[in-house]
Enzyme design. Structure first.
Site, PDB file in Angstrom:
ATOM      1  N   PHE A 159      32.403   6.948 -15.624  1.00 43.18           N
ATOM      2  CA  PHE A 159      32.011   5.646 -16.171  1.00 43.18           C
ATOM      3  C   PHE A 159      30.496   5.579 -16.412  1.00 43.18           C
ATOM      4  O   PHE A 159      30.038   5.041 -17.420  1.00 43.18           O
ATOM      5  CB  PHE A 159      32.456   4.540 -15.189  1.00 43.18           C
ATOM      6  CG  PHE A 159      31.873   3.188 -15.465  1.00 43.18           C
ATOM      7  CD1 PHE A 159      32.337   2.411 -16.520  1.00 43.18           C
ATOM      8  CD2 PHE A 159      30.848   2.685 -14.670  1.00 43.18           C
ATOM      9  CE1 PHE A 159      31.787   1.161 -16.780  1.00 43.18           C
ATOM     10  CE2 PHE A 159      30.297   1.435 -14.919  1.00 43.18           C
ATOM     11  CZ  PHE A 159      30.769   0.673 -15.986  1.00 43.18           C
ATOM     12  N   ARG A 182      16.101  -9.990 -36.020  1.00 42.21           N
ATOM     13  CA  ARG A 182      15.700  -9.973 -34.614  1.00 42.21           C
ATOM     14  C   ARG A 182      15.001  -8.653 -34.378  1.00 42.21           C
ATOM     15  O   ARG A 182      15.470  -7.607 -34.789  1.00 42.21           O
ATOM     16  CB  ARG A 182      16.936 -10.047 -33.717  1.00 42.21           C
ATOM     17  CG  ARG A 182      17.574 -11.406 -33.735  1.00 42.21           C
ATOM     18  CD  ARG A 182      17.909 -11.879 -32.332  1.00 42.21           C
ATOM     19  NE  ARG A 182      16.777 -11.872 -31.421  1.00 42.21           N
ATOM     20  CZ  ARG A 182      16.882 -11.947 -30.111  1.00 42.21           C
ATOM     21  NH1 ARG A 182      18.062 -11.979 -29.543  1.00 42.21           N
ATOM     22  NH2 ARG A 182      15.814 -11.955 -29.346  1.00 42.21           N
ATOM     23  N   TYR A 236      12.050  -6.982 -21.219  1.00 42.20           N
ATOM     24  CA  TYR A 236      13.214  -7.464 -21.981  1.00 42.20           C
ATOM     25  C   TYR A 236      14.431  -6.570 -21.699  1.00 42.20           C
ATOM     26  O   TYR A 236      15.527  -7.068 -21.419  1.00 42.20           O
ATOM     27  CB  TYR A 236      12.923  -7.511 -23.487  1.00 42.20           C
ATOM     28  CG  TYR A 236      14.149  -7.891 -24.273  1.00 42.20           C
ATOM     29  CD1 TYR A 236      14.611  -9.213 -24.262  1.00 42.20           C
ATOM     30  CD2 TYR A 236      14.899  -6.935 -24.951  1.00 42.20           C
ATOM     31  CE1 TYR A 236      15.782  -9.573 -24.937  1.00 42.20           C
ATOM     32  CE2 TYR A 236      16.073  -7.280 -25.625  1.00 42.20           C
ATOM     33  CZ  TYR A 236      16.506  -8.593 -25.614  1.00 42.20           C
ATOM     34  OH  TYR A 236      17.673  -8.932 -26.259  1.00 42.20           O
ATOM     35  N   ARG A 277      18.354   3.005 -32.428  1.00 41.43           N
ATOM     36  CA  ARG A 277      19.398   3.303 -33.412  1.00 41.43           C
ATOM     37  C   ARG A 277      19.663   2.111 -34.344  1.00 41.43           C
ATOM     38  O   ARG A 277      19.947   2.277 -35.517  1.00 41.43           O
ATOM     39  CB  ARG A 277      20.678   3.702 -32.671  1.00 41.43           C
ATOM     40  CG  ARG A 277      21.810   4.175 -33.535  1.00 41.43           C
ATOM     41  CD  ARG A 277      23.134   4.083 -32.794  1.00 41.43           C
ATOM     42  NE  ARG A 277      23.377   2.710 -32.352  1.00 41.43           N
ATOM     43  CZ  ARG A 277      24.269   2.362 -31.440  1.00 41.43           C
ATOM     44  NH1 ARG A 277      24.990   3.279 -30.827  1.00 41.43           N
ATOM     45  NH2 ARG A 277      24.435   1.101 -31.106  1.00 41.43           N
TER      46      ARG A 277
HETATM   47  C1  D61 Z   1      26.344   2.617 -15.630  1.00 38.60           C
HETATM   48  C2  D61 Z   1      27.323   2.432 -16.594  1.00 38.60           C
HETATM   49  C3  D61 Z   1      27.119   1.517 -17.603  1.00 38.60           C
HETATM   50  C4  D61 Z   1      25.926   0.802 -17.677  1.00 38.60           C
HETATM   51  C5  D61 Z   1      24.943   1.003 -16.694  1.00 38.60           C
HETATM   52  C6  D61 Z   1      25.168   1.929 -15.682  1.00 38.60           C
HETATM   53  C7  D61 Z   1      23.767   0.281 -16.753  1.00 38.60           C
HETATM   54  C8  D61 Z   1      23.576  -0.623 -17.743  1.00 38.60           C
HETATM   55  C9  D61 Z   1      24.533  -0.834 -18.709  1.00 38.60           C
HETATM   56  C10 D61 Z   1      25.711  -0.139 -18.685  1.00 38.60           C
HETATM   57  C11 D61 Z   1      24.277  -1.842 -19.783  1.00 38.60           C
HETATM   58  C12 D61 Z   1      23.839  -1.175 -21.040  1.00 38.60           C
HETATM   59  C13 D61 Z   1      23.774  -2.080 -22.201  1.00 38.60           C
HETATM   60  C14 D61 Z   1      23.564  -1.226 -23.444  1.00 38.60           C
HETATM   61  C15 D61 Z   1      24.185  -1.826 -24.643  1.00 38.60           C
HETATM   62  N1  D61 Z   1      23.469  -3.006 -25.012  1.00 38.60           N
HETATM   63  C16 D61 Z   1      24.072  -4.167 -25.295  1.00 38.60           C
HETATM   64  O1  D61 Z   1      25.270  -4.285 -25.252  1.00 38.60           O
HETATM   65  C17 D61 Z   1      23.145  -5.304 -25.676  1.00 38.60           C
HETATM   66  O2  D61 Z   1      23.488  -6.478 -25.011  1.00 38.60           O
HETATM   67  C18 D61 Z   1      22.883  -6.584 -23.732  1.00 38.60           C
HETATM   68  C19 D61 Z   1      23.344  -7.845 -23.020  1.00 38.60           C
HETATM   69  C20 D61 Z   1      24.807  -7.814 -22.621  1.00 38.60           C
HETATM   70  C21 D61 Z   1      25.149  -6.627 -21.775  1.00 38.60           C
HETATM   71  C22 D61 Z   1      26.615  -6.549 -21.654  1.00 38.60           C
HETATM   72  C23 D61 Z   1      27.122  -5.311 -20.959  1.00 38.60           C
HETATM   73  C24 D61 Z   1      27.042  -4.086 -21.569  1.00 38.60           C
HETATM   74  C25 D61 Z   1      27.586  -2.974 -20.972  1.00 38.60           C
HETATM   75  C26 D61 Z   1      28.262  -3.087 -19.774  1.00 38.60           C
HETATM   76  C27 D61 Z   1      28.354  -4.349 -19.160  1.00 38.60           C
HETATM   77  C28 D61 Z   1      27.774  -5.449 -19.767  1.00 38.60           C
HETATM   78  C29 D61 Z   1      29.071  -4.482 -17.971  1.00 38.60           C
HETATM   79  C30 D61 Z   1      29.688  -3.402 -17.406  1.00 38.60           C
HETATM   80  C31 D61 Z   1      29.598  -2.154 -18.024  1.00 38.60           C
HETATM   81  C32 D61 Z   1      28.885  -1.992 -19.182  1.00 38.60           C
HETATM   82  C33 D61 Z   1      23.165  -5.462 -27.193  1.00 38.60           C
HETATM   83  O3  D61 Z   1      24.432  -5.810 -27.650  1.00 38.60           O
HETATM   84  C34 D61 Z   1      24.649  -5.871 -29.022  1.00 38.60           C
HETATM   85  C35 D61 Z   1      24.898  -4.529 -29.646  1.00 38.60           C
HETATM   86  O4  D61 Z   1      24.789  -3.497 -28.977  1.00 38.60           O
HETATM   87  O5  D61 Z   1      25.241  -4.514 -30.819  1.00 38.60           O
HETATM   88  C36 D61 Z   1      22.097  -6.472 -27.544  1.00 38.60           C
HETATM   89  O6  D61 Z   1      22.372  -7.619 -27.857  1.00 38.60           O
HETATM   90  O7  D61 Z   1      20.934  -6.033 -27.494  1.00 38.60           O
HETATM   91 MG    MG Z   2      21.547  -9.552 -27.289  1.00 41.38          MG
END
Ligand code: D61
Ligand code: MG
Length: 411
Positions: free
Chosen positions: A285, A225, A168, A212
């Site tokens: 970043f 969820r 997931y 968290r």
């Molecule tokens: C380097 C820098 C940034 C990075 C990386 C490597 C590798 C992965 C990520 C960022 C993504 C990390 C996501 C962690 C936060 N989680 C969420 O936001 C959850 O949603 C996941 C699906 C959508 C992801 C959208 C995303 C997030 C960060 C980004 C990106 C796209 C594009 C570019 C840069 C960063 C979480 O969201 C709701 C919440 O946190 O409240 C969920 O629904 O579980």
């Molecule tokens: Mg989500």
């Protein structure tokens, strides 16, 4: 903690906070003139609590691609997260979302507040997407396709095993890591990182969020969820909800510590991903969110408050991480320090104490083996050092000036 509390207890956080405020003010003034780009960057600042700043310090071309990538996936995630949309409606939308990127007549209204605005005006994100160069578009499309399919799979299935949990997290965050590595490569700033290391970058961030956000996710309306895998929580309770009740807190914290120990596995890969990065903006970043994550894990470990409220790093400490994460040496130093803090909280009676200690040792070794950590105790230095006394004196002389600065910045 209020501003005054910060000044008293953590004077060393004042300057980074002022610096961060000024940077944020500067950035919010730099909104581009075209309607779709203006919307994209305004929306980014509204929906991304933690990523807006680090995205906006990237160079112009990559920044646009990453901003669109973020908003596209945030929109997809808004569909996934909306618990008021039924499974039958949601699954086909998640699966076909990537195709709609090119269809300016498509829209689907869901989510609330700023997320609803993002969905309702998604056309503006599409226009921005279509302006990106083809290589960026293809990378974004491919990840959107795979993430949508993975989210759809897990709408219909619970996170049972630790393998499911990793799968997931791969879909919702690991794939972001793969996509970003591709964007850095296409932009000719970096070599192409391996999928496995890129995946770990996302897993470490996502697992930290999931740990968290226990309380927020369990209290989600109309339907909670749950992302904590049954294979882990069933060792400590009958139902995942049980952890929020005071009579179970001892078990709750044991489970929490188990979850944190699980997340620590990814740290070595994350360090290996960041070490070869060449571009300074890309490095920051990537590194700032990772340092925040290890800091958050150290804060959450053995902390019953995770089951009572949202546990977050102090704003001032966040500001320091942003100001002071510039080189791999800073990253090793921060990981060393936050691991040592976590280690200091391990109790022998915890059922996983020896495994947790082992994982912490591995991380500390990786940090010291780099041969480049010098100043330890940077973030955790307690107040009464002489450095801080001098700072306090200075701060009391400068308080009126700083307050005025902060106040003027708010206007
Ligand atoms: C380097 C820098 C940034 C990075 C990386 C490597 C590798 C992965 C990520 C960022 C993504 C990390 C996501 C962690 C936060 N989680 C969420 O936001 C959850 O949603 C996941 C699906 C959508 C992801 C959208 C995303 C997030 C960060 C980004 C990106 C796209 C594009 C570019 C840069 C960063 C979480 O969201 C709701 C919440 O946190 O409240 C969920 O629904 O579980
Ligand atoms: Mg989500």
């Amino acid at each position: 903690m209020g501003l005054l509390g910060t000044i008293m207890d953590h004077p060393e956080e004042i300057y980074p906070m002022v610096k961060l405020k000024m940077a944020a003010a500067r950035i919010s003034k730099q909104i581009p003139p075209e309607e779709h780009w203006a919307f994209a960057y305004t929306m980014l600042q509204k929906v991304s609590r933690s990523f807006a700043l680090v995205i906006q310090q990237l160079g112009p071309e990559l920044r646009n691609a990453v901003c669109v990538f973020y908003l596209v996936l945030r929109a997809l995630d808004t569909v996934e997260d909306d618990t008021s949309v039924s499974t039958e409606i949601k699954v086909p939308i998640l699966e076909s979302f990537y195709r709609h990127l090119y269809d300016l007549n498509w829209s689907f209204s869901c989510g609330t507040k700023d997320y609803k605005i993002l969905m309702d005006k998604f056309q503006l994100v599409q226009i921005a997407f279509l302006e990106l160069n083809k290589d960026y578009q293809e990378a974004i499309e491919e990840i959107t396709k795979r993430m949508g399919a993975g989210m759809a799979k897990f709408i219909q299935k619970e996170v049972e095993t630790v393998v499911d949990y990793d799968e997931y997290c791969h879909y919702v965050a690991g794939l972001v890591g793969l996509g970003l590595s591709k964007l850095f490569y296409v932009a000719r700033f970096e070599d192409l990182a391996s999928d496995s290391l890129s995946n770990s970058m996302g897993l470490f961030l996502q697992k930290t969020n999931i740990i968290r956000d226990y309380l927020e996710d369990i209290n989600e309306i109309p339907k909670s969820r749950m992302f904590w895998p049954r294979e882990i929580w069933s060792k400590y309770a009958e139902k995942l909800e049980d952890f929020k009740y005071e009579e179970n807190f001892e078990k709750s914290v044991q489970c929490l510590n188990d979850m944190v120990t699980n997340a620590l596995i990814h740290v070595e890969h994350c360090l290996q991903y960041m070490a070869p990065l060449k571009d300074q903006a890309i490095f920051r970043f990537c590194a700032i969110p990772q340092v925040m994550a290890i800091g958050t894990l150290a804060l959450c470990y053995n902390n019953v408050n995770v089951f009572k409220e949202v546990v977050k790093m102090r704003r001032g400490l966040t500001a320091r991480v942003i100001a002071e994460t510039n080189t791999m040496k800073d990253v090793y130093g921060a990981f060393y320090e936050f691991s040592a803090l976590l280690e200091s909280k391990i109790e022998d009676k915890d059922p996983n104490s020896s495994l947790t200690r082992k994982r912490i040792e591995v991380i500390k070794k990786a940090c010291t083996a780099s041969g480049s950590i010098t100043k330890r105790g940077k973030y955790l230095n307690e107040r009464r050092s002489s450095y801080n006394s001098v700072l306090m004196m200075l701060v009391f002389l400068l308080v009126p000036v700083l307050l005025a600065l902060l106040f003027l910045n708010k206007q």
